[in-house]
Write a protein that holds these residues in place. Structure first.
Motif, mmCIF file in Angstrom:
data_model
loop_
_atom_site.group_PDB
_atom_site.id
_atom_site.type_symbol
_atom_site.label_atom_id
_atom_site.label_comp_id
_atom_site.label_asym_id
_atom_site.label_seq_id
_atom_site.Cartn_x
_atom_site.Cartn_y
_atom_site.Cartn_z
ATOM 1 N N GLN A 33 34.634 15.467 79.746
ATOM 2 C CA GLN A 33 34.262 14.062 79.880
ATOM 3 C C GLN A 33 34.412 13.639 81.332
ATOM 4 O O GLN A 33 35.222 14.198 82.077
ATOM 5 C CB GLN A 33 35.174 13.203 78.987
ATOM 6 C CG GLN A 33 35.183 13.645 77.534
ATOM 7 C CD GLN A 33 36.157 12.874 76.677
ATOM 8 O OE1 GLN A 33 36.390 11.685 76.885
ATOM 9 N NE2 GLN A 33 36.740 13.554 75.688
ATOM 10 N N TYR A 35 35.119 10.206 83.755
ATOM 11 C CA TYR A 35 35.622 8.839 83.765
ATOM 12 C C TYR A 35 35.506 8.277 85.173
ATOM 13 O O TYR A 35 35.560 9.008 86.163
ATOM 14 C CB TYR A 35 37.101 8.791 83.343
ATOM 15 C CG TYR A 35 37.352 8.992 81.871
ATOM 16 C CD1 TYR A 35 37.399 10.271 81.322
ATOM 17 C CD2 TYR A 35 37.563 7.903 81.020
ATOM 18 C CE1 TYR A 35 37.637 10.458 79.970
ATOM 19 C CE2 TYR A 35 37.817 8.080 79.667
ATOM 20 C CZ TYR A 35 37.846 9.356 79.154
ATOM 21 O OH TYR A 35 38.092 9.534 77.813
ATOM 22 N N GLN A 37 37.199 5.227 87.799
ATOM 23 C CA GLN A 37 38.354 4.350 87.997
ATOM 24 C C GLN A 37 38.131 3.527 89.247
ATOM 25 O O GLN A 37 37.932 4.083 90.330
ATOM 26 C CB GLN A 37 39.651 5.151 88.112
ATOM 27 C CG GLN A 37 40.897 4.282 88.199
ATOM 28 C CD GLN A 37 42.165 5.110 88.213
ATOM 29 O OE1 GLN A 37 42.236 6.150 88.868
ATOM 30 N NE2 GLN A 37 43.186 4.673 87.467
ATOM 31 N N GLY A 40 42.362 1.933 91.411
ATOM 32 C CA GLY A 40 43.623 2.287 90.784
ATOM 33 C C GLY A 40 43.922 1.546 89.504
ATOM 34 O O GLY A 40 45.093 1.373 89.148
ATOM 35 N N ARG A 41 42.906 1.107 88.819
ATOM 36 C CA ARG A 41 43.114 0.437 87.541
ATOM 37 C C ARG A 41 42.717 1.359 86.405
ATOM 38 O O ARG A 41 42.747 2.575 86.537
ATOM 39 C CB ARG A 41 42.333 -0.884 87.518
ATOM 40 C CG ARG A 41 42.743 -1.864 88.602
ATOM 41 C CD ARG A 41 44.230 -2.164 88.574
ATOM 42 N NE ARG A 41 44.611 -2.975 87.429
ATOM 43 C CZ ARG A 41 45.875 -3.261 87.115
ATOM 44 N NH1 ARG A 41 46.849 -2.774 87.840
ATOM 45 N NH2 ARG A 41 46.153 -4.028 86.084
ATOM 46 N N GLY A 42 42.369 0.781 85.248
ATOM 47 C CA GLY A 42 42.067 1.603 84.078
ATOM 48 C C GLY A 42 40.820 2.438 84.249
ATOM 49 O O GLY A 42 39.966 2.170 85.073
ATOM 50 N N LEU A 43 40.749 3.497 83.452
ATOM 51 C CA LEU A 43 39.600 4.399 83.499
ATOM 52 C C LEU A 43 38.517 3.950 82.523
ATOM 53 O O LEU A 43 38.817 3.497 81.425
ATOM 54 C CB LEU A 43 40.035 5.823 83.147
ATOM 55 C CG LEU A 43 40.772 6.579 84.238
ATOM 56 C CD1 LEU A 43 42.243 6.237 84.216
ATOM 57 C CD2 LEU A 43 40.590 8.080 84.059
ATOM 58 N N HIS A 45 35.185 5.312 80.460
ATOM 59 C CA HIS A 45 34.488 6.514 80.018
ATOM 60 C C HIS A 45 33.011 6.423 80.381
ATOM 61 O O HIS A 45 32.352 5.417 80.138
ATOM 62 C CB HIS A 45 34.640 6.664 78.500
ATOM 63 C CG HIS A 45 34.006 7.899 77.954
ATOM 64 N ND1 HIS A 45 32.751 7.916 77.400
ATOM 65 C CD2 HIS A 45 34.458 9.175 77.908
ATOM 66 C CE1 HIS A 45 32.459 9.139 77.021
ATOM 67 N NE2 HIS A 45 33.479 9.930 77.310
ATOM 68 N N LEU A 48 30.206 12.212 77.861
ATOM 69 C CA LEU A 48 30.872 13.360 77.249
ATOM 70 C C LEU A 48 29.840 14.458 77.009
ATOM 71 O O LEU A 48 28.733 14.174 76.533
ATOM 72 C CB LEU A 48 31.519 12.932 75.932
ATOM 73 C CG LEU A 48 32.260 13.969 75.079
ATOM 74 C CD1 LEU A 48 33.335 13.273 74.232
ATOM 75 C CD2 LEU A 48 31.329 14.768 74.178
ATOM 76 N N PHE A 88 36.693 11.073 87.729
ATOM 77 C CA PHE A 88 37.538 12.141 87.210
ATOM 78 C C PHE A 88 36.829 12.881 86.086
ATOM 79 O O PHE A 88 36.199 12.252 85.226
ATOM 80 C CB PHE A 88 38.843 11.571 86.641
ATOM 81 C CG PHE A 88 39.736 10.936 87.655
ATOM 82 C CD1 PHE A 88 39.648 9.587 87.938
ATOM 83 C CD2 PHE A 88 40.694 11.694 88.318
ATOM 84 C CE1 PHE A 88 40.481 8.988 88.870
ATOM 85 C CE2 PHE A 88 41.532 11.111 89.256
ATOM 86 C CZ PHE A 88 41.427 9.761 89.536
ATOM 87 N N LEU A 92 38.942 18.373 76.998
ATOM 88 C CA LEU A 92 39.620 18.349 75.707
ATOM 89 C C LEU A 92 39.597 19.765 75.175
ATOM 90 O O LEU A 92 38.522 20.349 75.031
ATOM 91 C CB LEU A 92 38.909 17.397 74.749
ATOM 92 C CG LEU A 92 39.691 16.955 73.520
ATOM 93 C CD1 LEU A 92 40.875 16.084 73.923
ATOM 94 C CD2 LEU A 92 38.788 16.193 72.562
ATOM 95 N N LEU A 103 43.884 14.955 76.682
ATOM 96 C CA LEU A 103 42.945 15.044 77.785
ATOM 97 C C LEU A 103 43.657 15.547 79.025
ATOM 98 O O LEU A 103 44.730 15.069 79.359
ATOM 99 C CB LEU A 103 42.348 13.668 78.087
ATOM 100 C CG LEU A 103 41.174 13.189 77.236
ATOM 101 C CD1 LEU A 103 40.797 11.774 77.641
ATOM 102 C CD2 LEU A 103 39.992 14.130 77.381
ATOM 103 N N PHE A 105 43.134 15.980 83.054
ATOM 104 C CA PHE A 105 42.286 15.448 84.114
ATOM 105 C C PHE A 105 42.334 16.312 85.372
ATOM 106 O O PHE A 105 43.353 16.952 85.681
ATOM 107 C CB PHE A 105 42.742 14.036 84.486
ATOM 108 C CG PHE A 105 42.365 12.994 83.475
ATOM 109 C CD1 PHE A 105 43.132 12.782 82.350
ATOM 110 C CD2 PHE A 105 41.226 12.220 83.663
ATOM 111 C CE1 PHE A 105 42.790 11.819 81.415
ATOM 112 C CE2 PHE A 105 40.868 11.249 82.735
ATOM 113 C CZ PHE A 105 41.653 11.050 81.609
ATOM 114 N N GLY A 106 41.230 16.252 86.123
ATOM 115 C CA GLY A 106 41.212 16.816 87.457
ATOM 116 C C GLY A 106 41.794 15.809 88.435
ATOM 117 O O GLY A 106 42.257 14.726 88.049
ATOM 118 N N GLN A 107 41.759 16.160 89.723
ATOM 119 C CA GLN A 107 42.386 15.305 90.738
ATOM 120 C C GLN A 107 41.469 14.185 91.194
ATOM 121 O O GLN A 107 41.910 13.261 91.871
ATOM 122 C CB GLN A 107 42.799 16.163 91.934
ATOM 123 C CG GLN A 107 43.736 17.285 91.553
ATOM 124 C CD GLN A 107 45.011 17.277 92.350
ATOM 125 O OE1 GLN A 107 45.230 16.407 93.171
ATOM 126 N NE2 GLN A 107 45.867 18.260 92.112
#
Lengths: 115, 112
Positions: A33, A35, A37, A40-43, A45, A48, A88, A92, A103, A105-107
Protein backbone atom coordinates in the motif's frame (compact mmCIF):
# COMPACT_ATOMS: atom_id res chain seq x y z
CA UNK A 1 12.52 -2.49 12.10
CA UNK A 2 11.62 -1.11 8.70
CA UNK A 3 10.56 -3.56 5.99
CA UNK A 4 12.53 -1.96 3.22
CA UNK A 5 13.80 1.15 1.62
CA UNK A 6 12.35 3.91 -0.46
CA UNK A 7 14.16 5.72 -3.18
CA UNK A 8 14.79 8.57 -3.55
CA UNK A 9 14.72 9.93 0.01
CA UNK A 10 13.77 13.34 -1.38
CA UNK A 11 12.43 14.50 -4.73
CA UNK A 12 11.97 18.06 -5.93
CA UNK A 13 10.05 18.79 -9.14
CA UNK A 14 8.07 21.52 -10.90
CA UNK A 15 4.29 21.56 -11.15
CA UNK A 16 3.11 19.56 -14.14
CA UNK A 17 6.02 17.13 -14.06
CA UNK A 18 5.69 13.46 -13.14
CA UNK A 19 7.07 12.09 -9.88
CA UNK A 20 8.26 8.51 -9.48
CA UNK A 21 9.05 6.91 -6.14
CA UNK A 22 10.38 3.41 -5.60
CA UNK A 23 10.03 0.98 -2.73
CA UNK A 24 11.80 -2.27 -1.98
CA UNK A 25 10.79 -4.83 0.62
CA UNK A 26 12.22 -8.00 2.06
CA UNK A 27 9.58 -10.61 2.84
CA UNK A 28 6.67 -12.31 1.11
CA UNK A 29 3.62 -10.05 1.06
CA UNK A 30 -0.15 -10.20 0.76
CA UNK A 31 -0.34 -6.66 -0.56
CA UNK A 32 1.54 -3.37 -0.75
CA UNK A 33 0.00 0.00 0.00
CA UNK A 34 1.03 3.60 -0.51
CA UNK A 35 0.22 6.34 2.00
CA UNK A 36 0.71 10.10 2.00
CA UNK A 37 1.56 12.21 5.05
CA UNK A 38 1.33 15.98 5.18
CA UNK A 39 3.49 17.92 7.65
CA UNK A 40 4.03 15.06 10.10
CA UNK A 41 0.36 14.44 10.68
CA UNK A 42 -1.86 11.42 9.99
CA UNK A 43 -1.39 9.16 7.01
CA UNK A 44 -3.85 9.05 4.13
CA UNK A 45 -4.29 5.81 2.21
CA UNK A 46 -3.70 6.27 -1.52
CA UNK A 47 -3.77 2.90 -3.22
CA UNK A 48 -3.41 -0.83 -2.56
CA UNK A 49 -1.98 -3.44 -4.93
CA UNK A 50 -2.24 -7.15 -4.22
CA UNK A 51 0.59 -9.62 -4.70
CA UNK A 52 -1.11 -11.15 -7.76
CA UNK A 53 -1.47 -7.76 -9.48
CA UNK A 54 1.23 -6.06 -11.52
CA UNK A 55 -0.21 -2.59 -12.10
CA UNK A 56 -3.00 -0.47 -10.72
CA UNK A 57 -4.32 3.02 -11.46
CA UNK A 58 -6.27 5.54 -9.40
CA UNK A 59 -6.74 9.00 -10.86
CA UNK A 60 -3.26 10.48 -11.36
CA UNK A 61 -1.64 7.59 -9.49
CA UNK A 62 -0.09 4.52 -11.08
CA UNK A 63 1.42 1.75 -8.99
CA UNK A 64 3.44 -1.19 -10.20
CA UNK A 65 4.51 -4.27 -8.29
CA UNK A 66 7.26 -6.74 -9.15
CA UNK A 67 7.17 -9.55 -6.61
CA UNK A 68 10.17 -11.28 -8.18
CA UNK A 69 12.28 -8.21 -7.42
CA UNK A 70 10.36 -7.36 -4.25
CA UNK A 71 9.86 -3.82 -5.45
CA UNK A 72 7.11 -1.33 -6.23
CA UNK A 73 6.89 2.10 -7.79
CA UNK A 74 4.43 4.94 -7.40
CA UNK A 75 4.01 7.38 -10.29
CA UNK A 76 2.16 10.66 -9.79
CA UNK A 77 1.39 12.28 -13.13
CA UNK A 78 0.92 16.00 -13.76
CA UNK A 79 1.96 16.87 -10.22
CA UNK A 80 0.48 19.81 -8.32
CA UNK A 81 1.83 21.92 -5.46
CA UNK A 82 -0.79 20.22 -3.26
CA UNK A 83 0.98 16.87 -3.84
CA UNK A 84 3.85 18.12 -1.66
CA UNK A 85 4.06 15.57 1.16
CA UNK A 86 5.91 12.49 2.39
CA UNK A 87 4.99 9.24 0.67
CA UNK A 88 5.33 5.85 2.33
CA UNK A 89 5.00 2.34 1.06
CA UNK A 90 3.70 -0.24 3.52
CA UNK A 91 3.51 -3.99 3.18
CA UNK A 92 1.06 -6.45 4.66
CA UNK A 93 2.47 -9.96 5.07
CA UNK A 94 0.72 -13.10 3.92
CA UNK A 95 -2.28 -14.10 6.03
CA UNK A 96 -2.15 -17.05 8.37
CA UNK A 97 0.88 -16.05 10.36
CA UNK A 98 1.12 -13.99 13.50
CA UNK A 99 2.08 -10.93 11.49
CA UNK A 100 -1.32 -10.62 9.82
CA UNK A 101 -2.65 -7.07 10.00
CA UNK A 102 0.73 -5.59 10.85
CA UNK A 103 1.67 -2.92 8.33
CA UNK A 104 5.41 -2.49 7.88
CA UNK A 105 6.43 0.90 6.49
CA UNK A 106 9.40 2.10 4.52
CA UNK A 107 11.32 5.25 5.46
CA UNK A 108 9.44 7.41 3.01
CA UNK A 109 10.13 9.81 0.15
CA UNK A 110 9.74 13.55 0.69
CA UNK A 111 8.19 15.07 -2.43
CA UNK A 112 8.29 18.81 -3.02
CA UNK A 113 6.36 20.20 -5.97
CA UNK A 114 7.24 23.81 -6.83
CA UNK A 115 4.49 26.04 -8.31
CA UNK B 1 -19.04 10.37 9.51
CA UNK B 2 -16.14 11.15 11.84
CA UNK B 3 -12.82 9.59 11.04
CA UNK B 4 -10.29 8.32 13.53
CA UNK B 5 -9.78 10.78 16.37
CA UNK B 6 -6.91 10.98 18.83
CA UNK B 7 -6.29 12.94 22.00
CA UNK B 8 -4.42 14.88 23.06
CA UNK B 9 -2.83 16.54 20.04
CA UNK B 10 0.40 17.38 21.82
CA UNK B 11 1.87 16.25 25.11
CA UNK B 12 5.03 17.11 27.01
CA UNK B 13 6.30 14.80 29.75
CA UNK B 14 9.53 14.30 31.66
CA UNK B 15 11.65 11.18 31.86
CA UNK B 16 10.26 8.51 34.16
CA UNK B 17 6.67 9.70 33.92
CA UNK B 18 3.76 7.73 32.53
CA UNK B 19 1.48 8.76 29.67
CA UNK B 20 -1.90 7.66 28.29
CA UNK B 21 -2.94 8.37 24.72
CA UNK B 22 -6.48 7.86 23.47
CA UNK B 23 -8.02 6.86 20.17
CA UNK B 24 -11.57 6.59 18.86
CA UNK B 25 -11.87 4.48 15.71
CA UNK B 26 -13.82 5.32 12.61
CA UNK B 27 -17.50 4.40 12.85
CA UNK B 28 -18.02 0.73 12.06
CA UNK B 29 -14.39 -0.22 12.72
CA UNK B 30 -13.62 -2.71 15.47
CA UNK B 31 -9.85 -3.15 15.11
CA UNK B 32 -7.34 -0.58 16.34
CA UNK B 33 -3.59 -0.46 15.74
CA UNK B 34 -0.97 1.81 17.25
CA UNK B 35 2.22 3.02 15.55
CA UNK B 36 5.21 5.06 16.70
CA UNK B 37 6.80 7.42 14.18
CA UNK B 38 10.13 8.98 15.09
CA UNK B 39 11.15 12.15 13.31
CA UNK B 40 12.22 11.44 9.73
CA UNK B 41 11.23 7.77 9.90
CA UNK B 42 8.33 5.64 8.80
CA UNK B 43 5.75 4.47 11.35
CA UNK B 44 6.60 1.36 13.37
CA UNK B 45 3.90 -1.04 14.51
CA UNK B 46 3.40 -1.23 18.28
CA UNK B 47 0.34 -3.48 18.65
CA UNK B 48 -3.15 -4.20 17.41
CA UNK B 49 -6.37 -4.73 19.38
CA UNK B 50 -9.45 -6.65 18.35
CA UNK B 51 -12.36 -7.70 20.55
CA UNK B 52 -10.64 -6.07 23.53
CA UNK B 53 -7.59 -8.29 23.21
CA UNK B 54 -4.08 -7.66 21.91
CA UNK B 55 -3.98 -9.59 18.64
CA UNK B 56 -0.45 -8.75 17.54
CA UNK B 57 2.56 -6.97 18.95
CA UNK B 58 5.62 -5.39 17.39
CA UNK B 59 9.12 -5.14 18.85
CA UNK B 60 8.34 -2.79 21.70
CA UNK B 61 9.15 -3.32 25.40
CA UNK B 62 6.55 -4.10 28.04
CA UNK B 63 6.58 -0.42 29.04
CA UNK B 64 4.17 -0.04 26.14
CA UNK B 65 0.75 -1.41 26.95
CA UNK B 66 -2.73 -0.90 25.66
CA UNK B 67 -6.37 -1.47 26.14
CA UNK B 68 -9.47 -1.64 24.00
CA UNK B 69 -12.89 -0.83 25.40
CA UNK B 70 -16.26 -2.39 24.48
CA UNK B 71 -17.03 0.62 22.27
CA UNK B 72 -13.79 -0.21 20.33
CA UNK B 73 -11.94 2.91 21.50
CA UNK B 74 -8.41 2.30 22.66
CA UNK B 75 -5.68 3.61 24.92
CA UNK B 76 -1.92 3.41 24.64
CA UNK B 77 0.01 3.59 27.90
CA UNK B 78 3.74 4.14 28.15
CA UNK B 79 5.45 3.80 31.53
CA UNK B 80 8.87 5.01 32.67
CA UNK B 81 9.23 7.38 29.73
CA UNK B 82 12.61 7.69 28.02
CA UNK B 83 13.88 10.51 25.85
CA UNK B 84 13.73 8.09 22.93
CA UNK B 85 9.98 7.74 23.34
CA UNK B 86 9.57 11.22 21.85
CA UNK B 87 7.64 10.64 18.64
CA UNK B 88 4.35 10.97 16.82
CA UNK B 89 1.98 8.23 17.97
CA UNK B 90 -0.53 7.20 15.35
CA UNK B 91 -3.71 5.24 15.81
CA UNK B 92 -5.30 3.40 12.91
CA UNK B 93 -8.59 1.56 12.64
CA UNK B 94 -10.06 -0.98 10.26
CA UNK B 95 -13.16 -3.15 10.08
CA UNK B 96 -12.20 -6.67 11.15
CA UNK B 97 -9.42 -8.07 8.97
CA UNK B 98 -9.73 -5.52 6.16
CA UNK B 99 -6.49 -4.65 4.41
CA UNK B 100 -6.72 -0.87 4.56
CA UNK B 101 -6.14 1.00 7.80
CA UNK B 102 -7.43 4.52 8.40
CA UNK B 103 -5.14 6.74 10.42
CA UNK B 104 -5.86 9.45 12.93
CA UNK B 105 -3.95 12.77 13.06
CA UNK B 106 -1.60 11.50 15.74
CA UNK B 107 -0.42 12.62 19.16
CA UNK B 108 2.98 14.32 19.28
CA UNK B 109 4.74 13.25 22.51
CA UNK B 110 7.82 15.11 23.69
CA UNK B 111 9.83 13.66 26.57
CA UNK B 112 12.20 16.10 28.29
Amino acid sequence: SQQGEEDPQALSIQEGENATMNCSYKTSINNLQWYRQNSGRGLVHLILIRSNEREKHSGRLRVTLDTSKKSSSLLITASRAADTASYFCATLPNAGGTSYGKLTFGQGTILTVHP
Amino acid sequence: DAGVTQSPTHLIKTRGQQVTLRCSPKSGHDTVSWYQQALGQGPQFIFQYYEEEERQRGNFPDRFSGHQFPNYSSELNVNALLLGDSALYLCASQPGRADTQYFGPGTRLTVL
